[in-house]
Design a protein around this motif. Sequence first.
Motif, PDB file in Angstrom:
ATOM      1  N   ASN A  13       0.819  -1.211   0.000  1.00  0.00           N
ATOM      2  CA  ASN A  13       0.000   0.000   0.000  1.00  0.00           C
ATOM      3  C   ASN A  13       0.853   1.261   0.000  1.00  0.00           C
ATOM      4  N   ARG A  14       1.909   1.224   0.800  1.00  0.00           N
ATOM      5  CA  ARG A  14       2.808   2.372   0.913  1.00  0.00           C
ATOM      6  C   ARG A  14       3.550   2.602  -0.425  1.00  0.00           C
ATOM      7  N   VAL A  16       2.749   1.596  -3.446  1.00  0.00           N
ATOM      8  CA  VAL A  16       1.813   2.021  -4.495  1.00  0.00           C
ATOM      9  C   VAL A  16       1.535   3.515  -4.347  1.00  0.00           C
ATOM     10  N   TYR A  17       1.356   3.948  -3.108  1.00  0.00           N
ATOM     11  CA  TYR A  17       1.135   5.373  -2.842  1.00  0.00           C
ATOM     12  C   TYR A  17       2.315   6.204  -3.361  1.00  0.00           C
ATOM     13  N   ARG A  20       2.520   6.342  -7.191  1.00  0.00           N
ATOM     14  CA  ARG A  20       1.499   7.232  -7.753  1.00  0.00           C
ATOM     15  C   ARG A  20       1.870   8.695  -7.514  1.00  0.00           C
ATOM     16  N   GLU A  21       2.379   8.998  -6.317  1.00  0.00           N
ATOM     17  CA  GLU A  21       2.813  10.364  -6.043  1.00  0.00           C
ATOM     18  C   GLU A  21       3.936  10.754  -6.993  1.00  0.00           C
ATOM     19  N   ARG A  47       2.661  -2.066 -11.690  1.00  0.00           N
ATOM     20  CA  ARG A  47       1.486  -2.635 -12.364  1.00  0.00           C
ATOM     21  C   ARG A  47       0.286  -2.620 -11.420  1.00  0.00           C
ATOM     22  N   GLU A  48       0.549  -2.889 -10.132  1.00  0.00           N
ATOM     23  CA  GLU A  48      -0.553  -2.816  -9.161  1.00  0.00           C
ATOM     24  C   GLU A  48      -1.063  -1.389  -8.998  1.00  0.00           C
ATOM     25  N   ALA A  49      -0.126  -0.423  -9.097  1.00  0.00           N
ATOM     26  CA  ALA A  49      -0.507   0.974  -8.878  1.00  0.00           C
ATOM     27  C   ALA A  49      -1.299   1.537 -10.050  1.00  0.00           C
ATOM     28  N   PHE A  50      -0.995   1.066 -11.257  1.00  0.00           N
ATOM     29  CA  PHE A  50      -1.575   1.687 -12.450  1.00  0.00           C
ATOM     30  C   PHE A  50      -2.377   0.701 -13.297  1.00  0.00           C
TER      31      PHE A  50
ATOM     32  N   GLN B 223      -5.160  10.954  -5.494  1.00  0.00           N
ATOM     33  CA  GLN B 223      -3.810  11.247  -5.983  1.00  0.00           C
ATOM     34  C   GLN B 223      -3.828  11.620  -7.458  1.00  0.00           C
ATOM     35  N   ILE B 226      -7.203   8.473 -13.858  1.00  0.00           N
ATOM     36  CA  ILE B 226      -6.815   8.001 -15.194  1.00  0.00           C
ATOM     37  C   ILE B 226      -7.999   7.316 -15.871  1.00  0.00           C
ATOM     38  N   LEU B 235      -7.358   7.141  -8.474  1.00  0.00           N
ATOM     39  CA  LEU B 235      -6.299   6.486  -7.719  1.00  0.00           C
ATOM     40  C   LEU B 235      -6.085   7.240  -6.410  1.00  0.00           C
ATOM     41  N   GLY B 266      -4.712  -3.353  -6.613  1.00  0.00           N
ATOM     42  CA  GLY B 266      -3.805  -3.907  -7.600  1.00  0.00           C
ATOM     43  C   GLY B 266      -4.604  -4.175  -8.854  1.00  0.00           C
ATOM     44  N   MET B 267      -4.529  -5.392  -9.385  1.00  0.00           N
ATOM     45  CA  MET B 267      -5.285  -5.700 -10.596  1.00  0.00           C
ATOM     46  C   MET B 267      -6.570  -6.463 -10.291  1.00  0.00           C
ATOM     47  N   GLY B 276      -5.830   2.927   5.104  1.00  0.00           N
ATOM     48  CA  GLY B 276      -4.455   2.506   4.838  1.00  0.00           C
ATOM     49  C   GLY B 276      -4.259   1.876   3.476  1.00  0.00           C
ATOM     50  N   GLU B 277      -5.355   1.516   2.813  1.00  0.00           N
ATOM     51  CA  GLU B 277      -5.206   0.832   1.532  1.00  0.00           C
ATOM     52  C   GLU B 277      -5.105   1.803   0.348  1.00  0.00           C
ATOM     53  N   SER B 278      -4.212   1.452  -0.572  1.00  0.00           N
ATOM     54  CA  SER B 278      -4.105   2.190  -1.838  1.00  0.00           C
ATOM     55  C   SER B 278      -4.969   1.466  -2.853  1.00  0.00           C
ATOM     56  N   ARG B 292      -6.669  16.400  -7.862  1.00  0.00           N
ATOM     57  CA  ARG B 292      -5.571  15.905  -7.040  1.00  0.00           C
ATOM     58  C   ARG B 292      -5.568  16.631  -5.688  1.00  0.00           C
TER      59      ARG B 292
END
Lengths: 264, 401
Positions: A13-14, A16-17, A20-21, A47-50, B223, B226, B235, B266-267, B276-278, B292
């Motif tokens: 999670n961190r 990915v954050y 993205r930043e 890949r997980e982030a985008f 953030q 897209i 995102l 993720g995917m 806490g989750e992205s 943003r």
Amino acid sequence: MQDDSRDIEELVNRSVYILREGKSRNKKVAALWSMGKDSTAMLSLAREAFLGEVPFPVIHIDNGIDFPETYKFREKLKDEWNLDLIVAESRIQPELSGFSCCGSNKTDALKKVMDEYGFDALIVSIRRDEHGIRAKEKYFSPRDRDFKWDYKNQPAEIWDNYIGMESDGGHIRIHPLLDWNEIDIWRYIQMRDVPINPLYFSVKGYRYRSLGCTHCTVPIQSDVDSVDGIIKELKNTSVEERAGREQDKEKEYVMQKLRQMGYM
Amino acid sequence: MLGHKDHGKSTLIGRMLIASGKVTPDRIDEAKRASSEAGVEFEPAFLLDTFSDERELGMTFDNTRVQISHEDTLFELIDVPGHEELMKSMLSGSSSADIGVVVVSAKSDEGITDQTRRHVYVAKMFGVSRFVVAVNKMDLSGFNEETFKPLKAEIGDFLGNIGLRKQDFEIIPISARGDVNIIRRDASVKWYSGRSLFESLVALAHESGNPHSLPPDPRLIIQSVIPRNGATAILGRVIGGEIKPGMKMTVFPGSQDIDVTEILKGMKKAESAHKGESVALVTAESFGGDVRGSVLSVRSFTGKVSNSIRAHIFFVEPLHGELSLLLMDVPVRVLKVTVDEVIDPSSGRRRKGGEVKPLETAIVRITLGKEIAFDTFARCRELGGIVLAHNSRLVGSGIVI
Ligand SMILES: Nc1nc2c(ncn2[C@@H]2O[C@H](COP(=O)(O)OP(=O)(O)O)[C@@H](O)[C@H]2O)c(=O)[nH]1
């Protein structure tokens, strides 16, 4: 002896954050990819982030003397993950070794590629636990025009606010894996089934724990030939990760010089 | 890891690294060799300050982070520089720490200093909620209880005055150099029956820490946005509550409503997202302006949307020139800062209004060029920790109150 109890999802999670930043804050981002475990794990995190795509070019600094397995792995993953690969050729100077070799050759090649493409940010997959000197690294870190790192005057990072990020004609380093330990990377690779360079697995009683080029990497004695096995091995070893790299046999301040010179 | 310079912080950290088995014998030998080459006696402190010029000058320049583990608890030590001019590193360090270890030297001419009090005050303000105070160099008095008692009383009073409860801190007599009361309690110090430093850290770490109440409403910080198969993917990071597919949500400021059709971690598709989750939230709507830094929540959002913020700020520079306020790293122009009250963190003294000097804190009212979404730090850290900057130089940082 490495601790295998950390929450990998929290680290994901961190990271990915941060990825993205890094992407949002900078105009033109690229990532370094050595085909080693860390930068490959980083690409998987991207890949997980985008949503499954790596949205920036990946740079391989190729001195022509990487292992054949490494080149093969590069081509395979490039196709599988649809990577925008840039190969930056660096020439090997046989009279140089260790510090001067990695320092001057790779940095020069990287500088050239950064200039040519106009990248203003570079994702580098370093971890804080790799080396004492990295204990001061930040998630986002400016480098000057000559790639130098002014560790005494770094931007403040206060609750995800980053103050003083001017890089003065230089670029920003983005470090999404800073919080990860060696064993965490392997546990992530195991959990997500990330494709990995076969050099990490044992052949005839030897395997690589850390990958540089053929000139400065030596294998460790090990029969381990699976990711599970590597994790088990790391839980029980007290040898430091980069012990297999000649470069580290020199004094610690050498690393400092490397960093200040812009070597990653 | 807080404390006045020379009170023994680096020595203590070096000691902790050795005790936890973090430093291999190789590294200790290397540090010993490097010390003798530099013509100085080996100190455990050298294991930490890895830059040669730091070693030579005997000071730390920026935060150093190292992990140690003790009895199945993994700690990350953040060493912050003790110098006044390096307060920005101190703020960076404090903003990401849970427990403060404060080193106070019991040497007769050292003791509790302005710097010690300032560090503790600021750390508490920045969210450090529990403290272990290590009264160091007790070996100099032969671990005399009479040396310890007045220091303990003084520290206890100070911590009480800044709002810490008795169960939030421990005060321990130690010798970092002599390795006493660090890992285990030393039986030779008969008058002390409390915990060792490590025992105390482990206990505080497992205390159900975070006293910050969680906001009940779902919140996500945007953030970026897209395109995804003709729809939009937002995102961002969840900072409170629970988000589910099908939920109606609202972007603040601006109040645009959206329907969340899908959550991606993720995917993979997910049935819910938590603090806490992205994640990525997919919606059919698109956005006109730049979102943003905006907050995605629900119509009944319990935070605030305003262009006026009341805050408690620690200043590293005087208030001057054009300022911008940063919240989640998104800058907003500041129109005006009004100082209500100044509080000196090294003495606790207060005065009404007027000028605020570097190293002082102040209760201020900040007026912004536009509305933003925020919350008090006590309720929601992510929306309540702010920075004031002038031309990307740090002027001050603090909390929304
Ligand atoms: N007598 C005594 N001296 C100590 C102790 N701990 C540290 N020192 C000394 O105090 C000085 C400052 O220590 P250092 O760790 O560099 O302080 P820092 O500036 O707070 O990091 C050094 O000369 C240490 O040897 C201790 O427990 N007892």
